[in-house]
Motif scaffolding. Sequence first.
Motif, PDB file in Angstrom:
ATOM      1  N   PRO A 157       0.712  -1.181  -0.037  1.00 47.85           N
ATOM      2  CA  PRO A 157       0.000   0.059   0.051  1.00 47.85           C
ATOM      3  C   PRO A 157       0.768   1.202   0.070  1.00 47.85           C
ATOM      4  CG  PRO A 157       0.174  -0.848   2.114  1.00 47.85           C
ATOM      5  CD  PRO A 157       0.638  -1.777   1.442  1.00 47.85           C
ATOM      6  N   PHE A 158       2.090   1.077  -0.304  1.00 50.04           N
ATOM      7  CA  PHE A 158       2.853   2.340  -0.198  1.00 50.04           C
ATOM      8  C   PHE A 158       2.464   3.559  -0.996  1.00 50.04           C
ATOM      9  CE2 PHE A 158       6.500   4.845  -1.471  1.00 50.04           C
ATOM     10  CZ  PHE A 158       6.924   5.177  -0.094  1.00 50.04           C
ATOM     11  N   LEU A 159       1.882   3.517  -2.064  1.00 49.18           N
ATOM     12  CA  LEU A 159       1.272   4.541  -2.747  1.00 49.18           C
ATOM     13  C   LEU A 159       0.050   5.301  -2.251  1.00 49.18           C
ATOM     14  CD1 LEU A 159       1.739   3.907  -6.720  1.00 49.18           C
ATOM     15  CD2 LEU A 159       3.075   5.874  -5.054  1.00 49.18           C
ATOM     16  N   GLY A 160      -0.386   4.529  -0.947  1.00 52.35           N
ATOM     17  CA  GLY A 160      -1.508   5.246  -0.228  1.00 52.35           C
ATOM     18  C   GLY A 160      -1.221   5.988   0.546  1.00 52.35           C
ATOM     19  N   LEU A 161       0.093   6.525   0.823  1.00 56.12           N
ATOM     20  CA  LEU A 161       0.643   7.181   2.146  1.00 56.12           C
ATOM     21  C   LEU A 161       0.750   8.710   1.796  1.00 56.12           C
ATOM     22  CD1 LEU A 161       3.574   4.785   3.368  1.00 56.12           C
ATOM     23  CD2 LEU A 161       1.270   4.996   4.318  1.00 56.12           C
ATOM     24  N   VAL A 416     -13.174   3.961  13.367  1.00 56.59           N
ATOM     25  CA  VAL A 416     -12.057   4.416  12.830  1.00 56.59           C
ATOM     26  C   VAL A 416     -12.101   4.491  11.522  1.00 56.59           C
ATOM     27  CG1 VAL A 416     -10.898   3.003  14.914  1.00 56.59           C
ATOM     28  CG2 VAL A 416     -11.258   1.935  12.601  1.00 56.59           C
ATOM     29  N   TYR A 417     -11.005   5.052  10.829  1.00 56.82           N
ATOM     30  CA  TYR A 417     -10.799   5.289   9.440  1.00 56.82           C
ATOM     31  C   TYR A 417      -9.792   4.154   8.918  1.00 56.82           C
ATOM     32  CZ  TYR A 417     -12.451  10.031   9.644  1.00 56.82           C
ATOM     33  OH  TYR A 417     -13.218  11.013  10.154  1.00 56.82           O
ATOM     34  N   GLN A 418     -10.062   3.617   8.120  1.00 57.14           N
ATOM     35  CA  GLN A 418      -9.315   2.477   7.185  1.00 57.14           C
ATOM     36  C   GLN A 418      -8.302   2.850   6.241  1.00 57.14           C
ATOM     37  OE1 GLN A 418     -11.999  -0.998   6.874  1.00 57.14           O
ATOM     38  NE2 GLN A 418     -11.789  -1.057   8.972  1.00 57.14           N
ATOM     39  N   TYR A 419      -8.310   3.975   5.872  1.00 53.38           N
ATOM     40  CA  TYR A 419      -7.517   4.493   4.848  1.00 53.38           C
ATOM     41  C   TYR A 419      -7.290   3.847   3.540  1.00 53.38           C
ATOM     42  CZ  TYR A 419      -6.488   7.261   8.849  1.00 53.38           C
ATOM     43  OH  TYR A 419      -6.725   8.186  10.049  1.00 53.38           O
ATOM     44  N   GLY A 420      -7.958   3.089   2.994  1.00 52.54           N
ATOM     45  CA  GLY A 420      -7.928   2.467   1.609  1.00 52.54           C
ATOM     46  C   GLY A 420      -7.324   1.189   1.671  1.00 52.54           C
ATOM     47  N   ASP A 421      -6.671   0.743   2.791  1.00 55.66           N
ATOM     48  CA  ASP A 421      -6.001  -0.626   2.652  1.00 55.66           C
ATOM     49  C   ASP A 421      -5.762  -1.146   3.987  1.00 55.66           C
ATOM     50  OD1 ASP A 421      -3.309  -2.215   2.542  1.00 55.66           O
ATOM     51  OD2 ASP A 421      -3.621  -1.664   0.433  1.00 55.66           O
ATOM     52  N   PRO A 422      -6.012  -2.460   4.000  1.00 52.27           N
ATOM     53  CA  PRO A 422      -5.922  -3.166   5.305  1.00 52.27           C
ATOM     54  C   PRO A 422      -4.701  -3.004   5.997  1.00 52.27           C
ATOM     55  CG  PRO A 422      -5.807  -4.770   3.565  1.00 52.27           C
ATOM     56  CD  PRO A 422      -6.209  -3.418   2.993  1.00 52.27           C
ATOM     57  N   ALA A 423      -3.418  -2.843   5.378  1.00 54.09           N
ATOM     58  CA  ALA A 423      -2.017  -2.656   5.967  1.00 54.09           C
ATOM     59  C   ALA A 423      -2.110  -1.230   6.516  1.00 54.09           C
ATOM     60  CB  ALA A 423      -1.077  -2.913   4.974  1.00 54.09           C
ATOM     61  N   LEU A 424      -2.860  -0.262   6.263  1.00 56.90           N
ATOM     62  CA  LEU A 424      -2.632   0.918   6.644  1.00 56.90           C
ATOM     63  C   LEU A 424      -3.720   1.227   7.915  1.00 56.90           C
ATOM     64  CD1 LEU A 424      -2.328   3.194   3.329  1.00 56.90           C
ATOM     65  CD2 LEU A 424      -0.440   2.120   4.696  1.00 56.90           C
ATOM     66  N   GLY A 425      -5.059   0.671   7.569  1.00 55.59           N
ATOM     67  CA  GLY A 425      -6.094   1.254   8.579  1.00 55.59           C
ATOM     68  C   GLY A 425      -6.666  -0.100   9.281  1.00 55.59           C
ATOM     69  N   VAL A 426      -6.555  -1.172   8.965  1.00 50.85           N
ATOM     70  CA  VAL A 426      -7.110  -2.236   9.766  1.00 50.85           C
ATOM     71  C   VAL A 426      -6.000  -3.269  10.658  1.00 50.85           C
ATOM     72  CG1 VAL A 426      -8.263  -4.633   9.451  1.00 50.85           C
ATOM     73  CG2 VAL A 426      -8.641  -2.777   7.673  1.00 50.85           C
ATOM     74  N   SER A 427      -4.937  -3.570  10.230  1.00 52.20           N
ATOM     75  CA  SER A 427      -4.109  -4.455  11.310  1.00 52.20           C
ATOM     76  C   SER A 427      -3.778  -3.769  12.508  1.00 52.20           C
ATOM     77  CB  SER A 427      -3.000  -4.586  10.166  1.00 52.20           C
ATOM     78  OG  SER A 427      -2.105  -3.410   9.920  1.00 52.20           O
TER      79      SER A 427
END
Length: 521
Positions: A157-161, A416-427
Amino acid sequence: MNRRELMKLGAAGLGLSIAGVPLSVLAQGKKGGAINVIVQPEPPGLMIGITQNGPTQLVAGNIYEGLLRYDEKLTPQPQLAESWTRSDDGLTYTFKLRSSVTWHDGKPFTADDVVFSADVFLRKTSARLRADLESVQSIAALDPLTVQFKLKQPFGPFLGLFETGTMPMVPKHLYEGTNFLSNPANNTPVGTGPFKFKEWAKGSYIHLVRNEAYYLKDVPVVDELYFHVIPDAASRAAAFESGKVDVVPGGAVEFFDVTRLSKLPGAAVTTKGWEFFAPHSWLWLNNRTAPMNDVKFRQAVMYALNRELMAKIAWQGYAKVATGPFNSHIKDYSDNVRKYPCDPAKAKQLLAQTAYKGETLRLLPLPYGETWQRLAEITRQNLAAIGVKVEMTSTDVAGWNQRMNEWDYDLAFTYVYQYGDPALGVSRNYTTANIAKGSPFNNVAGYSNPKVDQLFEAAAHEVDPQKRAALDLQVQQLLLEEVPVAWLHEINFPTLYRTKVNNLISSAIGLNDSLGRASLG
């Protein structure tokens, strides 16, 4: 066509659009004027690299910028970066910056600002981004308009940062060598965005004005933004009804008022602009203590809750029942998981298999207005119907934060916010490494499963989309069996606005970076 050519083609398309917004859309409204917006509650600060709550992002997201914007499908769009490439091994990302971008004080924006922002400033001030940057080995300015990120290992998810709330660019010339938290520039924020800070009348309004030197010719369209501070929910509704304000962000008025206000002449409502955040609500279950440490008790809670009724009554239809830990807007979501329909009989059956003996459990509502109070009341009724005794332990926002930080609860509401990707906003909410006092938004439940940790870790670093999706499906299925929390709803926050405001939402973070492209008809 290779990856480099594809990414440059996206930037070249700016001849017909501005950051993904067609020029024909921008031209629909007249230039000039002021848009009046409610901000609730009043932000604690406007330095978005230090203070990152919702109200700060709403205001400061129009002052500061990130390298990228995102459309409603979460596809990256150019912002301060005009193009970018990724190496075939997924370890090197190179961004080409726009030329002739200046800070609001006239100083040039360069690759050195990017390196300082990401590698120095935000590593110290942003706990969320600091964790996301653990995979980054180095950040370097190759020349004044080129910056390169080298990763230790692939990070899907790097490009989601790179949106403004996650990785805002801050001016190196104002912050280097200073105490970031006490720097006077925090009180007079300087960014590169379409609006400049003008005035903050505490308790009344925040005033932003047009950045005449903005690098996009037709942005911003309006001259001024006023963010009005109105503490009382009924007064906020009245301000929209009277025409004092043009825009009411999601959650700023009670949900039972939204339908009525949206039917006023010249009024409208939209749920767009939340795709990146994907607000997800649940009931924290303190896994450390009985009876919440028993998976059968947690499953019983899920079966007991009438989440459809909650969506209809408390949310007035602006929510849908969550199928599990992933919001349907984020990457790798699947509904191929165990389902928990409202089934009191099944809940009672499971409860009878636990050691629960009728002790009273503390339920902590979220102190954000009538909607959350109604949710708490329905939850108490649902649990009482299966024989679980619950008492409310209401508190204010500061008290709620303190109780969450110290794990002083049995059951507690959150979103909570999940920021488009499980690695960013779920884990972060389920992995063992994120069990730490001091944050209301990490693994507050205290749930720990090495297999879940392993799956999240493997998925985050898997570059093959199909393999990554398979890993994320496994983790969803496992969490739905173990129920570390009681998932409630995907929240569809409604934004009220005057129809005279055109092109109000133009990105996946909505008002937080769209107001420069909005116009008055």
